[in-house]
Design a protein around this motif. Sequence first.
Motif, PDB file in Angstrom:
ATOM      1  N   SER A   1      43.386 102.521  26.977  1.00  0.00           N
ATOM      2  CA  SER A   1      42.775 103.705  26.390  1.00  0.00           C
ATOM      3  C   SER A   1      43.849 104.583  25.759  1.00  0.00           C
TER       4      SER A   1
ATOM      5  N   ARG B   1      43.267 107.538  24.853  1.00  0.00           N
ATOM      6  CA  ARG B   1      43.077 108.859  25.459  1.00  0.00           C
ATOM      7  C   ARG B   1      43.839 108.958  26.774  1.00  0.00           C
TER       8      ARG B   1
ATOM      9  N   ASP C   1      38.928 112.433  20.310  1.00  0.00           N
ATOM     10  CA  ASP C   1      38.395 111.664  21.440  1.00  0.00           C
ATOM     11  C   ASP C   1      38.894 112.212  22.771  1.00  0.00           C
ATOM     12  N   THR C   2      40.186 112.548  22.816  1.00  0.00           N
ATOM     13  CA  THR C   2      40.760 113.061  24.067  1.00  0.00           C
ATOM     14  C   THR C   2      40.161 114.413  24.425  1.00  0.00           C
TER      15      THR C   2
ATOM     16  N   GLU D   1      36.810 113.584  26.003  1.00  0.00           N
ATOM     17  CA  GLU D   1      36.861 112.928  27.315  1.00  0.00           C
ATOM     18  C   GLU D   1      37.580 113.765  28.362  1.00  0.00           C
ATOM     19  N   PHE D   2      38.585 114.532  27.937  1.00  0.00           N
ATOM     20  CA  PHE D   2      39.377 115.345  28.875  1.00  0.00           C
ATOM     21  C   PHE D   2      39.444 116.789  28.382  1.00  0.00           C
TER      22      PHE D   2
ATOM     23  N   LEU E   1      36.193 105.123  22.475  1.00  0.00           N
ATOM     24  CA  LEU E   1      35.350 106.085  23.177  1.00  0.00           C
ATOM     25  C   LEU E   1      33.887 105.727  22.919  1.00  0.00           C
TER      26      LEU E   1
ATOM     27  N   ARG F   1      28.985 112.919  19.490  1.00  0.00           N
ATOM     28  CA  ARG F   1      29.195 113.824  20.621  1.00  0.00           C
ATOM     29  C   ARG F   1      29.905 115.116  20.186  1.00  0.00           C
TER      30      ARG F   1
ATOM     31  N   GLU G   1      30.098 118.257  22.156  1.00  0.00           N
ATOM     32  CA  GLU G   1      31.007 118.322  23.304  1.00  0.00           C
ATOM     33  C   GLU G   1      32.417 118.742  22.894  1.00  0.00           C
TER      34      GLU G   1
END
Length: 274
Positions: free
Chosen positions: A69, A71, A100-101, A104-105, A198, A205, A208
């Motif tokens: 990954s 990310r 993307d990071t 996800e984070f 991702l 998304r 988000e």
Amino acid sequence: MERFIDVPGGRLFAVGEGDGPPIVLAHAAIADLRAWDAMIPGLVGAGFRVVRYDYRAFGRSTTDDVDFSNRADLVAVLDAFGIERAALVGNSRGGQIAFDTAIEFPERVVAVVGVGAGLGGFDGEPTPEELAVFKAAEQTMSAAEPDLDAIADLAVRIWVDGPGQPPDRVDWAIRESVRAMCRPLGEPGRVRGRPIPLQPPANDRLSELRCPVLAVAGTLDVSDVVQTAQRLEAAAPNARAVVWPDVAHMIGMEAPDRLNALILDFLAPLRPWD
């Protein structure tokens, strides 16, 4: 400070400079961390801690033939430098990794600056001329015995000059620097691993992606890059697009001082975050 960072099935080369709120720079897929050289003095001089790294199989980083990954690798860089939260600045593929990071984070990301950035799951509308360029590029890269010089030259013409632009539009030293970074990427036997995308992709998304986002694009770039910036501005909760008429894809190399000034202005209300 130079260091190697062990990640599952790989090893990342990273460089950290300066003190202050941390910024992580993520490079394009035709380059490595040296693509940011011209921007480092301005960011460090403005009081930031600047970290940049080579992705697996780029520059001085390596990988085994594994799934991984991007990310998680970026977060591993943060952890290695003791960084809880950072602003991310990503060029091209680096922009996609940064977005993307941040999805996800989200707790690790203060803001994202996409520079000629990609966006996972978003397909723009290329012009007929661009489709012809891409078709020729695919034929060159898929040859039984790839010509590394021809591939590097093609990358420079598309991504540095800009499609249809004259070869003297950009300083010779910039073109040669990108060629030198790009050429080794196509060497036979280079182990690249398999990036895990991702899922669902970022384009599905964007609600988000709540941190502040600045999407910078140039009209001399391929058209879907400008479309990506406009998509982000329209759909992400806190995003702004800036489109410059006189630059192509490698904006941090073409116009480092102008890009630095834009980034500093964008990040000023967020300081300090370290």
